[in-house]
Design a protein around this motif. Structure first.
Motif, PDB file in Angstrom:
ATOM      1  N   ARG A 144      -2.322   4.231  -1.254  1.00 18.75           N
ATOM      2  CA  ARG A 144      -1.828   3.167  -2.137  1.00 18.75           C
ATOM      3  C   ARG A 144      -1.882   1.787  -1.495  1.00 18.75           C
ATOM      4  O   ARG A 144      -1.617   0.785  -2.138  1.00 18.75           O
ATOM      5  N   ARG A 145      -2.167   1.753  -0.196  1.00 24.73           N
ATOM      6  CA  ARG A 145      -2.053   0.495   0.546  1.00 24.73           C
ATOM      7  C   ARG A 145      -3.019  -0.571   0.011  1.00 24.73           C
ATOM      8  O   ARG A 145      -4.175  -0.274  -0.261  1.00 24.73           O
ATOM      9  N   ARG A 146      -2.534  -1.779  -0.131  1.00 20.28           N
ATOM     10  CA  ARG A 146      -3.367  -2.878  -0.632  1.00 20.28           C
ATOM     11  C   ARG A 146      -3.652  -3.862   0.488  1.00 20.28           C
ATOM     12  O   ARG A 146      -2.852  -3.992   1.423  1.00 20.28           O
ATOM     13  N   VAL A 147      -4.756  -4.556   0.352  1.00 21.02           N
ATOM     14  CA  VAL A 147      -5.095  -5.594   1.317  1.00 21.02           C
ATOM     15  C   VAL A 147      -4.082  -6.722   1.186  1.00 21.02           C
ATOM     16  O   VAL A 147      -3.848  -7.222   0.082  1.00 21.02           O
ATOM     17  N   ALA A 148      -3.472  -7.112   2.282  1.00 22.88           N
ATOM     18  CA  ALA A 148      -2.428  -8.139   2.241  1.00 22.88           C
ATOM     19  C   ALA A 148      -2.974  -9.421   1.641  1.00 22.88           C
ATOM     20  O   ALA A 148      -4.093  -9.835   1.921  1.00 22.88           O
ATOM     21  N   GLY A 149      -2.205 -10.024   0.759  1.00 20.32           N
ATOM     22  CA  GLY A 149      -2.615 -11.300   0.198  1.00 20.32           C
ATOM     23  C   GLY A 149      -3.401 -11.160  -1.102  1.00 20.32           C
ATOM     24  O   GLY A 149      -3.302 -12.018  -1.964  1.00 20.32           O
ATOM     25  N   THR A 150      -4.148 -10.065  -1.248  1.00 19.82           N
ATOM     26  CA  THR A 150      -4.944  -9.940  -2.480  1.00 19.82           C
ATOM     27  C   THR A 150      -4.101  -9.340  -3.604  1.00 19.82           C
ATOM     28  O   THR A 150      -4.355  -9.603  -4.772  1.00 19.82           O
ATOM     29  N   GLY A 151      -3.126  -8.492  -3.213  1.00 21.37           N
ATOM     30  CA  GLY A 151      -2.239  -7.919  -4.216  1.00 21.37           C
ATOM     31  C   GLY A 151      -2.859  -6.795  -5.012  1.00 21.37           C
ATOM     32  O   GLY A 151      -2.168  -5.934  -5.523  1.00 21.37           O
ATOM     33  N   SER A 152      -4.158  -6.770  -5.102  1.00 18.68           N
ATOM     34  CA  SER A 152      -4.752  -5.753  -5.961  1.00 18.68           C
ATOM     35  C   SER A 152      -5.759  -4.870  -5.237  1.00 18.68           C
ATOM     36  O   SER A 152      -5.889  -3.695  -5.529  1.00 18.68           O
ATOM     37  N   ARG A 153      -6.485  -5.411  -4.293  1.00 17.99           N
ATOM     38  CA  ARG A 153      -7.544  -4.629  -3.659  1.00 17.99           C
ATOM     39  C   ARG A 153      -6.957  -3.575  -2.703  1.00 17.99           C
ATOM     40  O   ARG A 153      -6.069  -3.859  -1.912  1.00 17.99           O
ATOM     41  N   TYR A 154      -7.447  -2.336  -2.844  1.00 14.26           N
ATOM     42  CA  TYR A 154      -6.979  -1.267  -1.959  1.00 14.26           C
ATOM     43  C   TYR A 154      -7.635  -1.381  -0.582  1.00 14.26           C
ATOM     44  O   TYR A 154      -8.804  -1.770  -0.480  1.00 14.26           O
ATOM     45  N   VAL A 155      -6.915  -1.009   0.430  1.00 13.18           N
ATOM     46  CA  VAL A 155      -7.482  -0.993   1.777  1.00 13.18           C
ATOM     47  C   VAL A 155      -8.534   0.104   1.877  1.00 13.18           C
ATOM     48  O   VAL A 155      -9.631  -0.103   2.382  1.00 13.18           O
ATOM     49  N   TYR A 156      -8.191   1.305   1.360  1.00 15.66           N
ATOM     50  CA  TYR A 156      -9.152   2.417   1.383  1.00 15.66           C
ATOM     51  C   TYR A 156      -9.576   2.760  -0.038  1.00 15.66           C
ATOM     52  O   TYR A 156      -8.743   2.826  -0.947  1.00 15.66           O
ATOM     53  N   ASP A 157     -10.866   3.011  -0.211  1.00 14.33           N
ATOM     54  CA  ASP A 157     -11.349   3.424  -1.526  1.00 14.33           C
ATOM     55  C   ASP A 157     -11.003   4.887  -1.774  1.00 14.33           C
ATOM     56  O   ASP A 157     -10.888   5.323  -2.919  1.00 14.33           O
ATOM     57  N   ALA A 158     -10.867   5.644  -0.702  1.00 20.25           N
ATOM     58  CA  ALA A 158     -10.467   7.044  -0.851  1.00 20.25           C
ATOM     59  C   ALA A 158      -9.855   7.530   0.456  1.00 20.25           C
ATOM     60  O   ALA A 158     -10.171   7.033   1.535  1.00 20.25           O
ATOM     61  N   VAL A 159      -8.951   8.508   0.328  1.00 19.32           N
ATOM     62  CA  VAL A 159      -8.351   9.154   1.488  1.00 19.32           C
ATOM     63  C   VAL A 159      -8.638  10.651   1.348  1.00 19.32           C
ATOM     64  O   VAL A 159      -8.459  11.224   0.276  1.00 19.32           O
ATOM     65  N   VAL A 160      -9.120  11.263   2.431  1.00 17.90           N
ATOM     66  CA  VAL A 160      -9.402  12.698   2.413  1.00 17.90           C
ATOM     67  C   VAL A 160      -8.473  13.368   3.414  1.00 17.90           C
ATOM     68  O   VAL A 160      -8.394  12.944   4.571  1.00 17.90           O
ATOM     69  N   MET A 161      -7.754  14.382   2.973  1.00 16.54           N
ATOM     70  CA  MET A 161      -6.821  15.045   3.873  1.00 16.54           C
ATOM     71  C   MET A 161      -7.277  16.461   4.209  1.00 16.54           C
ATOM     72  O   MET A 161      -7.486  17.290   3.334  1.00 16.54           O
ATOM     73  N   ASP A 162      -7.463  16.716   5.485  1.00 19.19           N
ATOM     74  CA  ASP A 162      -7.727  18.072   5.977  1.00 19.19           C
ATOM     75  C   ASP A 162      -6.351  18.751   6.012  1.00 19.19           C
ATOM     76  O   ASP A 162      -5.589  18.582   6.948  1.00 19.19           O
ATOM     77  N   ALA A 163      -6.045  19.477   4.946  1.00 15.98           N
ATOM     78  CA  ALA A 163      -4.678  19.917   4.673  1.00 15.98           C
ATOM     79  C   ALA A 163      -4.385  21.310   5.237  1.00 15.98           C
ATOM     80  O   ALA A 163      -5.287  21.999   5.715  1.00 15.98           O
ATOM     81  N   PRO A 164      -3.128  21.749   5.173  1.00 17.78           N
ATOM     82  CA  PRO A 164      -2.792  23.106   5.607  1.00 17.78           C
ATOM     83  C   PRO A 164      -3.528  24.152   4.766  1.00 17.78           C
ATOM     84  O   PRO A 164      -3.997  23.857   3.668  1.00 17.78           O
ATOM     85  N   PRO A 165      -3.607  25.380   5.273  1.00 16.15           N
ATOM     86  CA  PRO A 165      -4.335  26.438   4.564  1.00 16.15           C
ATOM     87  C   PRO A 165      -3.649  26.866   3.264  1.00 16.15           C
ATOM     88  O   PRO A 165      -2.496  26.503   3.008  1.00 16.15           O
ATOM     89  N   THR A 166      -4.380  27.607   2.458  1.00 14.22           N
ATOM     90  CA  THR A 166      -3.893  28.015   1.135  1.00 14.22           C
ATOM     91  C   THR A 166      -2.501  28.638   1.165  1.00 14.22           C
ATOM     92  O   THR A 166      -1.712  28.404   0.257  1.00 14.22           O
ATOM     93  N   GLY A 167      -2.215  29.406   2.203  1.00 13.44           N
ATOM     94  CA  GLY A 167      -0.922  30.070   2.275  1.00 13.44           C
ATOM     95  C   GLY A 167       0.251  29.087   2.280  1.00 13.44           C
ATOM     96  O   GLY A 167       1.365  29.436   1.905  1.00 13.44           O
ATOM     97  N   ARG A 168       0.002  27.851   2.720  1.00 12.14           N
ATOM     98  CA  ARG A 168       1.087  26.871   2.855  1.00 12.14           C
ATOM     99  C   ARG A 168       0.972  25.704   1.885  1.00 12.14           C
ATOM    100  O   ARG A 168       1.869  24.870   1.797  1.00 12.14           O
TER     101      ARG A 168
END
Ligand SMILES: Nc1ncnc2c1ncn2[C@@H]1O[C@H](COP(=O)(O)OP(=O)(O)OP(=O)(O)O)[C@@H](O)[C@H]1O
Ligand SMILES: [Mg+2]
Length: 336
Positions: A144-168
């Protein structure tokens, strides 16, 4: 192969889960490279404190800070499309928990008698799910982070999470229920609501990595069913990994014509052709079995109704070039 773009359009946080060892870390990295094509900026997050991403990218262990580790798919091999940057962040869930306790309760000093392990055990006992919400909180904050000062532009276009396994994964993502008891324990409550709102929105998709074997397929189907019960959570694609190509077309189970095979091997100038033909026939039968099993498992996955992507087994092993190859596969199949 189907590709429904709704699993990518508008999604800012891609959560990658799957049975242990099926290639979550590898696929998450390839997905980050794929998403970083065309100048996009992507953050790849690891949440289990094992430095798998650093190993994968031949980098030194990642500090608890976002650091650039690669250039996206478009920049490698396709000069017409400048690749964006892939940043990486390794979250150490225990470290995050200790920081939190120290910040809000001064426990680090108060609990001098407790060892690090004791503190983590204690915190987990009084506030199960706290560590998870700190980790998911970091990922949603980055998304959700935005570039400071622009108010609207996101810092990252996408975030990918290498998450815990299916069991968790269900517990890990089920922020609201897991954390509701924590309202009594600390100021994490408001934060948890924000986190839950992102996780349970169309901005987040949970992708499953799966190999075409019985156990991983079953865990994937169970995991999809579990997540579908959590209101607002969006299941994304199923990424079949390490698929072995069918080497021969036609009915593989038809027994090979041994005399003809032997004759052909003799004609090719090979010795002991009888034994060779028999060995080849045995290998063919084994290959046929494996292809048949893969087809059966693929059909089971299809029945779940999610879009399916397929990545090949790379026999030479996974290096940076292989990651770019997998990223290109994902893009070609309409992911990212
Ligand atoms: N498409 C592929 N072709 C060949 N090898 C692969 C492929 N994908 C993953 N691997 C290899 O399989 C092994 C497991 O992959 P990876 O570490 O990504 O799985 P994981 O699901 O993250 O495992 P863990 O549950 O331990 O975190 C690694 O040695 C990796 O290099
Ligand atoms: Mg991993």
């Amino acid at each position: 192969m189907t590709a429904r773009d709704t699993d990518w359009d508008g999604v800012r946080l891609h959560v990658v889960t799957g049975k242990g060892g099926t290639g979550k870390t590898t696929v998450a990295a390839a997905l980050a490279l794929a998403l970083a094509g065309s100048g996009r900026k992507v953050l790849l997050i690891e949440v289990e404190g094992r430095q798998g991403i650093a190993r994968l990218f031949d980098s030194s262990p990642l500090p608890y800070a976002e650091r650039k580790i690669a250039i996206g798919q478009g920049g490698n091999g396709d000069s017409s499309r400048p690749g964006g940057d892939v940043y990486a962040l390794a979250i150490d869930p225990e470290g995050a928990l200790l920081d939190y306790l120290a910040m809000f309760y001064g426990m680090r000093s108060a609990g001098k008698a407790l060892t690090r392990v004791g503190m983590v055990d204690f915190a987990t006992a009084i506030a199960p799910g706290l560590s998870d919400v700190l980790v998911t909180g970091k990922a949603t904050e980055a998304a959700r982070r935005r570039v400071a000062g622009t108010g609207s532009r996101y810092v990252y276009d996408a975030v990918v999470m290498d998450a815990p396994p299916t069991g968790r994964i269900g517990r890990f993502l089920n922020v609201t229920t897991e954390v509701s008891d924590l309202a009594k324990v600390g100021p994490v409550r408001a934060h948890a609501d924000t986190v839950a709102n992102v996780i349970r929105s169309p901005q987040t998709a949970v992708h499953f990595v799966c190999t075409l074997e019985e156990m991983p397929v079953q865990e994937t189907l169970d995991g999809i069913a579990e997540l579908r019960k959590i209101k607002g959570i969006q299941v994304g694609g199923v990424i079949v990994n390490m698929a072995r190509p069918a080497l021969l077309a036609g009915d593989l189970h038809q027994a090979p014509d041994l005399p003809a095979l032997t004759a052909a091997l003799t004609a090719a100038g090979l010795g002991d052709t009888g034994q060779l033909a028999a060995d080849l026939a045995a290998e063919l039968a084994e290959h046929a079995d494996r292809v048949e099993l893969q087809d059966r498992e693929r059909a089971e996955l299809d029945a779940a109704g999610q879009p399916i992507y397929e990545l090949p087994l790379i026999t030479e092993g996974i290096d940076l070039a292989a990651l770019y190859r997998l990223a290109a596969e994902l893009r070609d199949q309409g992911a990212a």
